[in-house]
Design a protein around this motif. Structure first.
Motif, PDB file in Angstrom:
ATOM      1  N   ILE A   1      -7.809  -1.727  -3.361  1.00  0.00           N
ATOM      2  CA  ILE A   1      -6.753  -1.074  -4.138  1.00  0.00           C
ATOM      3  C   ILE A   1      -5.420  -1.795  -3.957  1.00  0.00           C
ATOM      4  CG2 ILE A   1      -7.847   1.188  -4.137  1.00  0.00           C
ATOM      5  CD1 ILE A   1      -5.913   2.041  -1.951  1.00  0.00           C
ATOM      6  N   GLY A   2      -5.409  -2.772  -3.067  1.00  0.00           N
ATOM      7  CA  GLY A   2      -4.198  -3.558  -2.814  1.00  0.00           C
ATOM      8  C   GLY A   2      -4.243  -4.890  -3.544  1.00  0.00           C
ATOM      9  N   ASN A   3      -4.065  -5.984  -2.790  1.00  0.00           N
ATOM     10  CA  ASN A   3      -3.947  -7.302  -3.423  1.00  0.00           C
ATOM     11  C   ASN A   3      -5.271  -8.050  -3.569  1.00  0.00           C
ATOM     12  OD1 ASN A   3      -4.398  -8.187  -0.811  1.00  0.00           O
ATOM     13  ND2 ASN A   3      -2.275  -8.762  -0.451  1.00  0.00           N
ATOM     14  N   LYS A   4      -6.365  -7.479  -3.104  1.00  0.00           N
ATOM     15  CA  LYS A   4      -7.715  -8.013  -3.335  1.00  0.00           C
ATOM     16  C   LYS A   4      -7.863  -9.465  -2.885  1.00  0.00           C
ATOM     17  CE  LYS A   4      -7.744  -5.108  -7.368  1.00  0.00           C
ATOM     18  NZ  LYS A   4      -6.433  -4.627  -6.983  1.00  0.00           N
ATOM     19  N   ASN A   5      -7.338  -9.779  -1.706  1.00  0.00           N
ATOM     20  CA  ASN A   5      -7.448 -11.157  -1.226  1.00  0.00           C
ATOM     21  C   ASN A   5      -8.497 -11.319  -0.135  1.00  0.00           C
ATOM     22  OD1 ASN A   5      -6.167  -9.958   0.907  1.00  0.00           O
ATOM     23  ND2 ASN A   5      -4.445 -11.365   0.987  1.00  0.00           N
ATOM     24  N   GLY A   6      -9.299 -10.272   0.100  1.00  0.00           N
ATOM     25  CA  GLY A   6     -10.389 -10.372   1.045  1.00  0.00           C
ATOM     26  C   GLY A   6     -10.066  -9.954   2.468  1.00  0.00           C
TER      27      GLY A   6
ATOM     28  N   VAL B   1     -13.288  10.967   1.207  1.00  0.00           N
ATOM     29  CA  VAL B   1     -12.127  11.067   0.325  1.00  0.00           C
ATOM     30  C   VAL B   1     -10.934  11.462   1.186  1.00  0.00           C
ATOM     31  CG1 VAL B   1     -11.139  12.293  -1.644  1.00  0.00           C
ATOM     32  CG2 VAL B   1     -13.547  11.656  -1.649  1.00  0.00           C
ATOM     33  N   GLY B   2      -9.788  10.832   0.961  1.00  0.00           N
ATOM     34  CA  GLY B   2      -8.641  11.052   1.827  1.00  0.00           C
ATOM     35  C   GLY B   2      -8.893  10.396   3.172  1.00  0.00           C
ATOM     36  N   PHE B   3      -9.498   9.224   3.122  1.00  0.00           N
ATOM     37  CA  PHE B   3     -10.065   8.577   4.291  1.00  0.00           C
ATOM     38  C   PHE B   3      -9.072   7.929   5.249  1.00  0.00           C
ATOM     39  CE2 PHE B   3      -9.543   5.378   1.165  1.00  0.00           C
ATOM     40  CZ  PHE B   3      -9.319   4.211   1.852  1.00  0.00           C
ATOM     41  N   ALA B   4      -7.832   7.786   4.878  1.00  0.00           N
ATOM     42  CA  ALA B   4      -6.872   7.130   5.776  1.00  0.00           C
ATOM     43  C   ALA B   4      -5.497   7.778   5.621  1.00  0.00           C
ATOM     44  CB  ALA B   4      -6.779   5.641   5.468  1.00  0.00           C
ATOM     45  N   THR B   5      -4.827   7.923   6.726  1.00  0.00           N
ATOM     46  CA  THR B   5      -3.477   8.480   6.702  1.00  0.00           C
ATOM     47  C   THR B   5      -2.457   7.345   6.712  1.00  0.00           C
ATOM     48  OG1 THR B   5      -3.239   8.560   9.106  1.00  0.00           O
ATOM     49  CG2 THR B   5      -4.243  10.493   8.019  1.00  0.00           C
ATOM     50  N   GLN B   6      -1.239   7.679   6.374  1.00  0.00           N
ATOM     51  CA  GLN B   6      -0.157   6.697   6.397  1.00  0.00           C
ATOM     52  C   GLN B   6      -0.021   6.100   7.800  1.00  0.00           C
ATOM     53  OE1 GLN B   6       3.567   8.034   4.711  1.00  0.00           O
ATOM     54  NE2 GLN B   6       4.717   6.878   6.224  1.00  0.00           N
ATOM     55  N   ASN B   7      -0.084   6.931   8.822  1.00  0.00           N
ATOM     56  CA  ASN B   7       0.033   6.438  10.197  1.00  0.00           C
ATOM     57  C   ASN B   7      -1.090   5.473  10.551  1.00  0.00           C
ATOM     58  OD1 ASN B   7       2.362   7.901  10.599  1.00  0.00           O
ATOM     59  ND2 ASN B   7       1.337   9.591  11.646  1.00  0.00           N
ATOM     60  N   GLN B   8      -2.305   5.759  10.090  1.00  0.00           N
ATOM     61  CA  GLN B   8      -3.440   4.876  10.380  1.00  0.00           C
ATOM     62  C   GLN B   8      -3.277   3.510   9.729  1.00  0.00           C
ATOM     63  OE1 GLN B   8      -6.472   7.644   8.942  1.00  0.00           O
ATOM     64  NE2 GLN B   8      -7.539   7.355  10.900  1.00  0.00           N
ATOM     65  N   VAL B   9      -2.871   3.485   8.448  1.00  0.00           N
ATOM     66  CA  VAL B   9      -2.785   2.193   7.757  1.00  0.00           C
ATOM     67  C   VAL B   9      -1.644   1.340   8.311  1.00  0.00           C
ATOM     68  CG1 VAL B   9      -3.932   3.004   5.650  1.00  0.00           C
ATOM     69  CG2 VAL B   9      -1.466   3.108   5.786  1.00  0.00           C
ATOM     70  N   ILE B  10      -0.565   1.965   8.744  1.00  0.00           N
ATOM     71  CA  ILE B  10       0.538   1.216   9.354  1.00  0.00           C
ATOM     72  C   ILE B  10       0.130   0.722  10.739  1.00  0.00           C
ATOM     73  CG2 ILE B  10       2.885   1.395  10.284  1.00  0.00           C
ATOM     74  CD1 ILE B  10       3.460   3.378   7.950  1.00  0.00           C
ATOM     75  N   ALA B  11      -0.436   1.609  11.550  1.00  0.00           N
ATOM     76  CA  ALA B  11      -0.832   1.245  12.916  1.00  0.00           C
ATOM     77  C   ALA B  11      -1.864   0.126  12.918  1.00  0.00           C
ATOM     78  CB  ALA B  11      -1.369   2.468  13.646  1.00  0.00           C
ATOM     79  N   ASP B  12      -2.827   0.171  11.972  1.00  0.00           N
ATOM     80  CA  ASP B  12      -3.874  -0.846  11.956  1.00  0.00           C
ATOM     81  C   ASP B  12      -3.337  -2.213  11.575  1.00  0.00           C
ATOM     82  OD1 ASP B  12      -6.977  -0.906  12.217  1.00  0.00           O
ATOM     83  OD2 ASP B  12      -6.516  -2.206  10.505  1.00  0.00           O
TER      84      ASP B  12
ATOM     85  N   ASP C   1      -3.925  -6.574   4.654  1.00  0.00           N
ATOM     86  CA  ASP C   1      -2.647  -7.173   5.031  1.00  0.00           C
ATOM     87  C   ASP C   1      -1.484  -6.355   4.464  1.00  0.00           C
ATOM     88  OD1 ASP C   1      -2.554  -7.872   2.291  1.00  0.00           O
ATOM     89  OD2 ASP C   1      -3.259  -9.895   2.674  1.00  0.00           O
ATOM     90  N   VAL C   2      -0.282  -6.868   4.592  1.00  0.00           N
ATOM     91  CA  VAL C   2       0.924  -6.131   4.196  1.00  0.00           C
ATOM     92  C   VAL C   2       0.926  -5.793   2.696  1.00  0.00           C
ATOM     93  CG1 VAL C   2       2.413  -8.145   3.805  1.00  0.00           C
ATOM     94  CG2 VAL C   2       3.420  -5.973   4.572  1.00  0.00           C
ATOM     95  N   GLY C   3       0.308  -6.617   1.857  1.00  0.00           N
ATOM     96  CA  GLY C   3       0.219  -6.314   0.428  1.00  0.00           C
ATOM     97  C   GLY C   3      -0.604  -5.059   0.165  1.00  0.00           C
ATOM     98  N   ASP C   4      -1.645  -4.873   0.960  1.00  0.00           N
ATOM     99  CA  ASP C   4      -2.484  -3.676   0.824  1.00  0.00           C
ATOM    100  C   ASP C   4      -1.753  -2.441   1.336  1.00  0.00           C
ATOM    101  OD1 ASP C   4      -4.531  -5.448  -0.023  1.00  0.00           O
ATOM    102  OD2 ASP C   4      -5.002  -5.846   2.081  1.00  0.00           O
ATOM    103  N   LEU C   5      -1.005  -2.595   2.425  1.00  0.00           N
ATOM    104  CA  LEU C   5      -0.176  -1.498   2.931  1.00  0.00           C
ATOM    105  C   LEU C   5       0.839  -1.082   1.876  1.00  0.00           C
ATOM    106  CD1 LEU C   5       0.938   0.440   5.077  1.00  0.00           C
ATOM    107  CD2 LEU C   5       2.297  -1.481   5.949  1.00  0.00           C
TER     108      LEU C   5
END
Length: 158
Positions: free
Chosen positions: A130-135, A101-112, A138-142
């Motif tokens: 939890i984002g755009n569910k396209n498999g 829980v709380g598995f990713a930080t803002q810096n991690q999701v942007i950097a990845d 990508d930027v929609g999930d960010l």
């Protein structure tokens, strides 16, 4: 920041929560409202998936996924009962491994997104769920992650 409701349960009290790599929520209800002291699984959208996933526990007060020797979470689901007993649920209860829980930080999701490697495949899968569910992540999930964490307001997201 201000909290945002994810979904509602019929329980007055949820004592603990675990999340799997699909984004499903596992909640423990210690029997305050119901008498089963059960574990309930909900989809990432709040749809009940198992009612209950496990029951007849002695006031389930905590829940967590097990870990492998390398520290990675697996699909072994453990419940602690109010009296101190630790119970492993049937390992066929879930085929999906857990995620912290709380598995990713803002810096991690942007950097990845810019250079993959900050997140695991399981984290990318949850973010896509939890984002755009396209498999794919990508930027929609960010965008969804930033909106969900109140980093980006909906009025500035268009």
């Amino acid at each position: 920041g201000t909290g945002q409701a994810v979904f509602s349960t019929p329980f007055q009290f949820v004592s603990d929560i675990a999340i799997d790599a699909n984004g499903d929520f596992y909640l423990t209800n210690p029997g305050v409202v119901t008498t089963d002291g059960g574990v309930y699984r909900y989809s990432q959208f709040g749809v009940p998936l198992d009612a209950p996933l496990a029951s007849q526990l002695n006031e389930a007060s905590g829940i967590t996924f097990g870990r492998n020797a390398d520290g990675a979470m697996n699909n072994r689901l453990f419940v602690s009962e109010l009296g101190g007993r630790l119970v492993e649920l049937n390992n066929s209860a879930t085929s999906t491994a857990g995620v912290p829980v709380g598995f990713a930080t803002q810096n991690q999701v942007i950097a990845d997104l810019l250079r993959p490697g900050s997140l695991t495949d399981a984290q990318r899968h949850v973010l896509d769920g939890i984002g755009n569910k396209n498999g794919r992540y990508d930027v929609g999930d960010l965008r969804a992650f930033l909106l969900n964490n109140n980093t980006l307001s909906a009025s500035h997201a268009h």
